[in-house]
Motif scaffolding. Structure first.
Motif, PDB file in Angstrom:
ATOM      1  N   LEU A  80       0.806  -1.184   0.003  1.00 17.10           N
ATOM      2  CA  LEU A  80       0.016   0.145  -0.172  1.00 17.10           C
ATOM      3  C   LEU A  80       0.884   1.234   0.046  1.00 17.10           C
ATOM      4  O   LEU A  80       0.495   2.444  -0.349  1.00 17.10           O
ATOM      5  CB  LEU A  80      -0.922   0.071   1.154  1.00 17.10           C
ATOM      6  N   GLY A  81       2.003   1.121   0.521  1.00 17.98           N
ATOM      7  CA  GLY A  81       2.810   2.241   0.305  1.00 17.98           C
ATOM      8  C   GLY A  81       2.943   3.084   1.872  1.00 17.98           C
ATOM      9  O   GLY A  81       3.237   3.960   1.934  1.00 17.98           O
ATOM     10  N   THR A  82       2.529   2.222   2.770  1.00 15.33           N
ATOM     11  CA  THR A  82       2.244   3.070   4.212  1.00 15.33           C
ATOM     12  C   THR A  82       3.517   3.191   4.759  1.00 15.33           C
ATOM     13  O   THR A  82       4.465   2.632   4.682  1.00 15.33           O
ATOM     14  CB  THR A  82       1.579   2.185   5.241  1.00 15.33           C
ATOM     15  N   PRO A  83       3.891   4.309   5.426  1.00 18.57           N
ATOM     16  CA  PRO A  83       5.057   4.541   5.760  1.00 18.57           C
ATOM     17  C   PRO A  83       5.445   3.751   6.941  1.00 18.57           C
ATOM     18  O   PRO A  83       4.256   3.481   7.974  1.00 18.57           O
ATOM     19  CB  PRO A  83       5.227   6.178   6.214  1.00 18.57           C
ATOM     20  N   ASP A  84       6.585   3.403   7.633  1.00 21.17           N
ATOM     21  CA  ASP A  84       6.869   2.695   8.811  1.00 21.17           C
ATOM     22  C   ASP A  84       5.923   1.364   8.898  1.00 21.17           C
ATOM     23  O   ASP A  84       5.515   1.123   9.841  1.00 21.17           O
ATOM     24  CB  ASP A  84       6.791   3.587   9.864  1.00 21.17           C
ATOM     25  N   SER A  85       5.821   0.724   7.794  1.00 17.39           N
ATOM     26  CA  SER A  85       4.711  -0.472   7.881  1.00 17.39           C
ATOM     27  C   SER A  85       5.415  -1.651   8.530  1.00 17.39           C
ATOM     28  O   SER A  85       4.546  -2.249   9.320  1.00 17.39           O
ATOM     29  CB  SER A  85       4.705  -1.178   6.185  1.00 17.39           C
ATOM     30  N   ARG A  86       6.493  -1.636   8.928  1.00 17.67           N
ATOM     31  CA  ARG A  86       7.261  -2.729   9.828  1.00 17.67           C
ATOM     32  C   ARG A  86       7.002  -2.532  11.221  1.00 17.67           C
ATOM     33  O   ARG A  86       7.117  -3.251  12.012  1.00 17.67           O
ATOM     34  CB  ARG A  86       8.631  -2.853   9.833  1.00 17.67           C
ATOM     35  N   GLU A  87       6.494  -1.240  11.437  1.00 20.35           N
ATOM     36  CA  GLU A  87       6.275  -0.723  12.929  1.00 20.35           C
ATOM     37  C   GLU A  87       4.651  -0.704  13.326  1.00 20.35           C
ATOM     38  O   GLU A  87       4.411  -0.624  14.482  1.00 20.35           O
ATOM     39  CB  GLU A  87       6.583   0.828  13.098  1.00 20.35           C
ATOM     40  N   ILE A  88       3.866  -1.192  12.338  1.00 14.83           N
ATOM     41  CA  ILE A  88       2.407  -1.147  12.555  1.00 14.83           C
ATOM     42  C   ILE A  88       2.179  -2.214  13.393  1.00 14.83           C
ATOM     43  O   ILE A  88       1.235  -2.188  14.225  1.00 14.83           O
ATOM     44  CB  ILE A  88       1.762  -1.055  11.159  1.00 14.83           C
ATOM     45  N   ILE A  89       2.823  -3.504  13.330  1.00 13.58           N
ATOM     46  CA  ILE A  89       2.591  -4.576  14.194  1.00 13.58           C
ATOM     47  C   ILE A  89       3.990  -4.581  15.271  1.00 13.58           C
ATOM     48  O   ILE A  89       4.791  -4.828  14.693  1.00 13.58           O
ATOM     49  CB  ILE A  89       2.439  -5.835  13.453  1.00 13.58           C
ATOM     50  N   VAL A  90       3.489  -4.698  16.476  1.00 19.30           N
ATOM     51  CA  VAL A  90       4.420  -4.265  17.425  1.00 19.30           C
ATOM     52  C   VAL A  90       4.641  -5.939  18.249  1.00 19.30           C
ATOM     53  O   VAL A  90       3.806  -6.582  18.571  1.00 19.30           O
ATOM     54  CB  VAL A  90       4.143  -3.515  18.612  1.00 19.30           C
ATOM     55  N   GLY A 101      -0.652   4.326  17.615  1.00 20.04           N
ATOM     56  CA  GLY A 101       0.020   5.500  17.391  1.00 20.04           C
ATOM     57  C   GLY A 101      -0.207   5.468  15.802  1.00 20.04           C
ATOM     58  O   GLY A 101      -0.232   6.674  15.122  1.00 20.04           O
ATOM     59  N   THR A 102      -0.617   4.662  15.061  1.00 17.25           N
ATOM     60  CA  THR A 102      -0.639   4.317  13.732  1.00 17.25           C
ATOM     61  C   THR A 102      -1.879   5.200  13.324  1.00 17.25           C
ATOM     62  O   THR A 102      -3.214   4.772  13.397  1.00 17.25           O
ATOM     63  CB  THR A 102      -0.975   3.139  12.851  1.00 17.25           C
ATOM     64  N   PRO A 103      -2.162   6.401  12.545  1.00 18.36           N
ATOM     65  CA  PRO A 103      -3.251   7.021  12.117  1.00 18.36           C
ATOM     66  C   PRO A 103      -4.091   6.270  11.148  1.00 18.36           C
ATOM     67  O   PRO A 103      -3.671   5.533  10.483  1.00 18.36           O
ATOM     68  CB  PRO A 103      -2.801   8.225  11.163  1.00 18.36           C
ATOM     69  N   LEU A 104      -5.423   5.989  11.842  1.00 22.60           N
ATOM     70  CA  LEU A 104      -6.142   4.795  11.317  1.00 22.60           C
ATOM     71  C   LEU A 104      -7.669   5.316  11.353  1.00 22.60           C
ATOM     72  O   LEU A 104      -8.288   6.229  12.167  1.00 22.60           O
ATOM     73  CB  LEU A 104      -6.165   3.631  12.213  1.00 22.60           C
ATOM     74  N   GLU A 105      -8.337   4.987  10.093  1.00 21.09           N
ATOM     75  CA  GLU A 105      -9.891   5.334   9.862  1.00 21.09           C
ATOM     76  C   GLU A 105     -10.373   3.935   9.650  1.00 21.09           C
ATOM     77  O   GLU A 105     -10.088   3.383   8.769  1.00 21.09           O
ATOM     78  CB  GLU A 105      -9.990   6.196   8.848  1.00 21.09           C
ATOM     79  N   LEU A 106     -11.324   3.579  10.651  1.00 22.48           N
ATOM     80  CA  LEU A 106     -12.228   2.435  10.545  1.00 22.48           C
ATOM     81  C   LEU A 106     -13.718   2.815  10.215  1.00 22.48           C
ATOM     82  O   LEU A 106     -14.289   3.435  10.730  1.00 22.48           O
ATOM     83  CB  LEU A 106     -12.248   1.520  12.045  1.00 22.48           C
ATOM     84  N   ASP A 107     -14.107   1.919   9.435  1.00 25.02           N
ATOM     85  CA  ASP A 107     -15.636   2.355   8.959  1.00 25.02           C
ATOM     86  C   ASP A 107     -16.529   1.747  10.100  1.00 25.02           C
ATOM     87  O   ASP A 107     -17.649   2.148  10.322  1.00 25.02           O
ATOM     88  CB  ASP A 107     -15.717   1.334   7.574  1.00 25.02           C
ATOM     89  N   THR A 108     -16.087   0.731  11.160  1.00 24.26           N
ATOM     90  CA  THR A 108     -16.908   0.214  12.060  1.00 24.26           C
ATOM     91  C   THR A 108     -17.113   1.389  13.035  1.00 24.26           C
ATOM     92  O   THR A 108     -18.084   1.470  13.500  1.00 24.26           O
ATOM     93  CB  THR A 108     -16.315  -0.980  12.624  1.00 24.26           C
ATOM     94  N   ASP A 109     -16.062   2.187  13.191  1.00 21.25           N
ATOM     95  CA  ASP A 109     -16.002   3.278  14.064  1.00 21.25           C
ATOM     96  C   ASP A 109     -17.056   4.417  13.520  1.00 21.25           C
ATOM     97  O   ASP A 109     -17.825   5.037  14.342  1.00 21.25           O
ATOM     98  CB  ASP A 109     -14.667   3.801  14.407  1.00 21.25           C
ATOM     99  N   ARG A 110     -16.738   4.633  12.355  1.00 24.04           N
ATOM    100  CA  ARG A 110     -17.551   5.846  11.679  1.00 24.04           C
ATOM    101  C   ARG A 110     -19.235   5.315  11.750  1.00 24.04           C
ATOM    102  O   ARG A 110     -20.044   5.944  11.820  1.00 24.04           O
ATOM    103  CB  ARG A 110     -17.200   5.944  10.299  1.00 24.04           C
TER     104      ARG A 110
END
Length: 278
Positions: A80-90, A101-110
């Motif tokens: 997808l080209g996400t920055p710091d993709s290796r840091e998204i799973i800790v 800390g990853t900026p995230l938008e979820l359809d379930t939350d919306r």
């Protein structure tokens, strides 16, 4: 900052910028299941043993196997080209977690937020209706529909589905108050595709067909509903359904001869209490 957008109402998809990947890659089911689980329970650390039981219920889920799956999930994010993709799973202390800390938008939350706003009576009807229509657009299908066999998915799917049913009913009520019957037909037609066993969806659709002068279509829809609920499932009709049948009868009797003949041919479709009375 650009957000990673994740949709889970229906199939699962990830979007970043103008790129999207989704779970249509059925040969890669386990990486998607790991991703979905980490996102759903993103506010806690998940022990390796819990993930092994989830992903390898038949056994054989070693730490090495999990590391391979984590690598494949990270590859999806890199695609997808996400920055710091290796840091998204800790990874820490024998557990895995989604990096909150990853900026995230979820359809379930919306979706949940929109449903809460739609149910707030002090908003103007026009504002509530706009919110309802936006929320309906988010609900492509039930939560993680391709993972419905997973025991942890079902309770969440039921939760969102219940919200969806109430949302449709609220939307229909607002539309009916404005006599927007064609819009009711469209909303209910879509809702029946999501859940064909929710009786209220059929009721509102048929009633709106009558109100728009489409008596023949209303009668055909009624026949289908009758066959599904009262013949196959043995459901006892409500007083509203009985009145609906009578409303269709009156509309057909005022219509062209063809509609009158259709009504006569359907007279065998007596409601259960009428059959008992006979």
């Amino acid at each position: 900052m650009e957000k990673l957008r994740i949709c889970m109402l229906g199939g699962c998809s990830l979007s970043y910028g103008d790129r999207t990947v989704d779970d249509s890659r059925q040969h890669a089911r386990k990486p998607w299941l790991l991703l979905e689980y980490l996102v759903t329970f993103r506010n806690r650390e998940i022990p390796l043993e819990e993930l092994a039981d989830l992903l390898y219920p038949e056994g054989g889920g070693s730490g090495g196997a999990l590391k391979t799956l984590v690598y494949r999930v990270r590859s999806l994010l890199e695609e997808l080209g996400t920055p710091d993709s290796r840091e998204i799973i800790v990874v820490s202390r024998g557990s895995y977690a989604w990096n909150t800390g990853t900026p995230l938008e979820l359809d379930t939350d919306r979706f949940e937020l929109a449903c809460q706003r739609a149910g707030t009576a002090w908003h103007l009807p026009e504002e509530r209706l706009e919110t309802c229509m936006s929320a309906l657009a988010l609900y492509r299908n039930d939560f993680l529909s391709k993972a419905m066999g997973e025991s942890w998915v079902r309770p969440l799917a039921d939760h969102y589905h219940t919200m969806y049913v109430r949302l449709v009913q609220t939307t229909v009520g607002l539309l009916a108050a404005q006599e927007c019957w064609e819009d009711v037909i469209n909303v209910c037609g879509r809702a029946i595709q999501v859940d064909g066993y929710e009786e209220s969806f059929h009721y509102y659709l048929i009633r709106s067909l009558v109100r728009t002068g489409q008596a023949r279509q209303a009668l055909e829809r009624y026949k289908r509903m009758y066959n599904l609920f009262y013949t196959q499932l043995g459901v006892t009709p409500t007083a509203e359904i009985t009145e609906l049948y009578q409303e269709i009868s009156r509309a057909c009797s005022r219509g062209p001869q063809a509609d009158t003949e259709d009504l006569a041919a359907s007279s065998r479709l007596l409601l259960p209490e009428e059959r008992l009375a006979g």
